[in-house]
Design a protein around this motif. Structure first.
Motif, mmCIF file in Angstrom:
data_model
loop_
_atom_site.group_PDB
_atom_site.id
_atom_site.type_symbol
_atom_site.label_atom_id
_atom_site.label_comp_id
_atom_site.label_asym_id
_atom_site.label_seq_id
_atom_site.Cartn_x
_atom_site.Cartn_y
_atom_site.Cartn_z
ATOM 1 N N THR A 1 0.853 -1.187 0.000
ATOM 2 C CA THR A 1 0.000 0.000 0.000
ATOM 3 C C THR A 1 0.886 1.234 0.000
ATOM 4 O OG1 THR A 1 -1.671 -1.174 1.295
ATOM 5 C CG2 THR A 1 -1.827 1.221 1.258
ATOM 6 N N MET A 2 0.492 2.223 -0.795
ATOM 7 C CA MET A 2 1.157 3.515 -0.797
ATOM 8 C C MET A 2 0.170 4.538 -0.259
ATOM 9 S SD MET A 2 4.242 2.967 -2.207
ATOM 10 C CE MET A 2 4.882 4.499 -2.816
ATOM 11 N N VAL A 3 0.704 5.541 0.465
ATOM 12 C CA VAL A 3 -0.110 6.584 1.058
ATOM 13 C C VAL A 3 0.337 7.931 0.503
ATOM 14 C CG1 VAL A 3 -0.752 7.712 3.226
ATOM 15 C CG2 VAL A 3 -0.443 5.232 3.158
ATOM 16 N N ILE A 4 -0.640 8.759 0.139
ATOM 17 C CA ILE A 4 -0.373 10.104 -0.357
ATOM 18 C C ILE A 4 -0.858 11.083 0.703
ATOM 19 C CG2 ILE A 4 -0.943 11.816 -2.127
ATOM 20 C CD1 ILE A 4 -1.327 9.494 -4.080
ATOM 21 N N GLU A 5 0.002 12.051 1.042
ATOM 22 C CA GLU A 5 -0.362 13.078 2.021
ATOM 23 C C GLU A 5 -0.125 14.457 1.426
ATOM 24 O OE1 GLU A 5 2.118 12.279 5.389
ATOM 25 O OE2 GLU A 5 0.857 10.636 6.095
ATOM 26 N N ARG A 6 -0.958 15.401 1.837
ATOM 27 C CA ARG A 6 -0.779 16.802 1.446
ATOM 28 C C ARG A 6 -0.801 17.630 2.718
ATOM 29 N NH1 ARG A 6 -4.470 18.427 -3.100
ATOM 30 N NH2 ARG A 6 -2.692 18.010 -4.437
ATOM 31 N N ASP A 7 0.221 18.449 2.915
ATOM 32 C CA ASP A 7 0.332 19.297 4.108
ATOM 33 C C ASP A 7 0.232 18.479 5.399
ATOM 34 O OD1 ASP A 7 0.550 21.592 2.503
ATOM 35 O OD2 ASP A 7 -1.631 21.770 2.376
ATOM 36 N N GLY A 8 0.825 17.290 5.399
ATOM 37 C CA GLY A 8 0.842 16.443 6.588
ATOM 38 C C GLY A 8 -0.450 15.697 6.861
ATOM 39 N N GLN A 9 -1.456 15.879 6.002
ATOM 40 C CA GLN A 9 -2.743 15.210 6.185
ATOM 41 C C GLN A 9 -2.921 14.117 5.137
ATOM 42 O OE1 GLN A 9 -4.837 15.971 8.765
ATOM 43 N NE2 GLN A 9 -3.125 17.275 9.382
ATOM 44 N N PRO A 10 -3.446 12.965 5.542
ATOM 45 C CA PRO A 10 -3.697 11.903 4.552
ATOM 46 C C PRO A 10 -4.630 12.390 3.454
ATOM 47 C CG PRO A 10 -4.039 11.097 6.786
ATOM 48 C CD PRO A 10 -3.860 12.582 6.878
ATOM 49 N N LEU A 11 -4.317 12.019 2.221
ATOM 50 C CA LEU A 11 -5.131 12.394 1.076
ATOM 51 C C LEU A 11 -5.686 11.157 0.378
ATOM 52 C CD1 LEU A 11 -6.126 14.700 -0.765
ATOM 53 C CD2 LEU A 11 -3.977 14.508 -2.005
ATOM 54 N N ALA A 12 -4.848 10.104 0.258
ATOM 55 C CA ALA A 12 -5.284 8.907 -0.461
ATOM 56 C C ALA A 12 -4.454 7.701 -0.042
ATOM 57 C CB ALA A 12 -5.166 9.122 -1.963
ATOM 58 N N ARG A 13 -5.055 6.525 -0.244
ATOM 59 C CA ARG A 13 -4.377 5.240 -0.024
ATOM 60 C C ARG A 13 -4.548 4.429 -1.305
ATOM 61 N NH1 ARG A 13 -7.572 2.942 3.666
ATOM 62 N NH2 ARG A 13 -8.462 1.597 2.102
ATOM 63 N N ILE A 14 -3.461 3.842 -1.785
ATOM 64 C CA ILE A 14 -3.476 3.108 -3.051
ATOM 65 C C ILE A 14 -3.020 1.682 -2.820
ATOM 66 C CG2 ILE A 14 -2.519 3.021 -5.389
ATOM 67 C CD1 ILE A 14 -1.980 6.087 -4.930
ATOM 68 N N ARG A 15 -3.824 0.748 -3.356
ATOM 69 C CA ARG A 15 -3.422 -0.654 -3.303
ATOM 70 C C ARG A 15 -4.032 -1.407 -4.477
ATOM 71 N NH1 ARG A 15 -5.739 -2.905 2.164
ATOM 72 N NH2 ARG A 15 -6.555 -0.887 2.608
ATOM 73 N N ARG A 16 -3.429 -2.532 -4.773
ATOM 74 C CA ARG A 16 -3.911 -3.366 -5.870
ATOM 75 C C ARG A 16 -5.237 -3.995 -5.494
ATOM 76 N NH1 ARG A 16 -1.199 -6.405 -10.255
ATOM 77 N NH2 ARG A 16 -2.651 -8.028 -10.841
ATOM 78 N N LYS A 17 -6.150 -4.060 -6.462
ATOM 79 C CA LYS A 17 -7.411 -4.759 -6.235
ATOM 80 C C LYS A 17 -7.122 -6.249 -6.140
ATOM 81 C CE LYS A 17 -10.725 -1.704 -8.440
ATOM 82 N NZ LYS A 17 -11.747 -1.612 -9.484
#
Length: 164
Positions: free
Chosen positions: A63-79
């Motif tokens: 899983t990869m996590v995307i954050e903007r300004d220290g806040q979680p924005l999205a989580r990405i994982r394979r279906k």
């Protein structure tokens, strides 16, 4: 809006610029080497961090996590059930989900929201080796987020293939 990404062959720890369709530097992908997990920063041309990207530790699936300004924005994982093509789910913190599908390792895939095309990633029309285009289709889409999603799914697909 089209962006050109010239990948580095050496992987994590390398920095590379993403240019707009006029050849201007638009984003810098700053790979952070010597970390326990994959970590990237997406920066603007002035060096300001727009988005942080990191591998989530202690997850059952990569899983990869995307954050903007220290806040979680999205989580990405394979279906889980994606036999013929690569499929990834992007879960935004607002409850929205994006679908990423196609031939990730070939850099031929799309990012969609509720069946509507947001971006097309392709190297089909480019002659320069290790370069692909990110065509942001919708005017109101967030290019930085879509580029961050692109970086994440490519990293996850490369890890799955054993390319790290």
């Amino acid at each position: 809006m089209r962006f050109l990404v010239r990948e580095r062959l050496l992987g994590i720890g390398d920095d590379y610029w993403i240019e707009d369709d006029r050849g201007q530097k638009a984003f810098l992908v700053d790979g952070k080497a010597m970390r326990l997990r994959d970590t990237f920063e997406l920066k603007d041309p002035q060096g300001r961090v727009l988005i942080d990207i990191r591998q989530k530790m202690l997850a059952l699936r990569d899983t990869m996590v995307i954050e903007r300004d220290g806040q979680p924005l999205a989580r990405i994982r394979r279906k889980r059930l994606s036999l013929l093509r690569n499929h990834y789910r992007v879960a935004l913190t607002d409850g929205t989900e994006l679908d990423v599908s196609g031939k990730i390792l070939d850099r031929e895939f799309a990012i969609e929201y509720d069946g509507e095309l947001l971006a097309v990633i392709s190297r089909r029309y480019l002659r320069v080796r290790e370069t692909y285009g990110v065509d942001v289709v919708r005017e109101d889409a967030d290019p930085a987020l879509l580029i961050a999603v692109t970086v994440c799914v490519i990293q996850l697909a490369d890890r799955e293939r054993g390319g790290d």
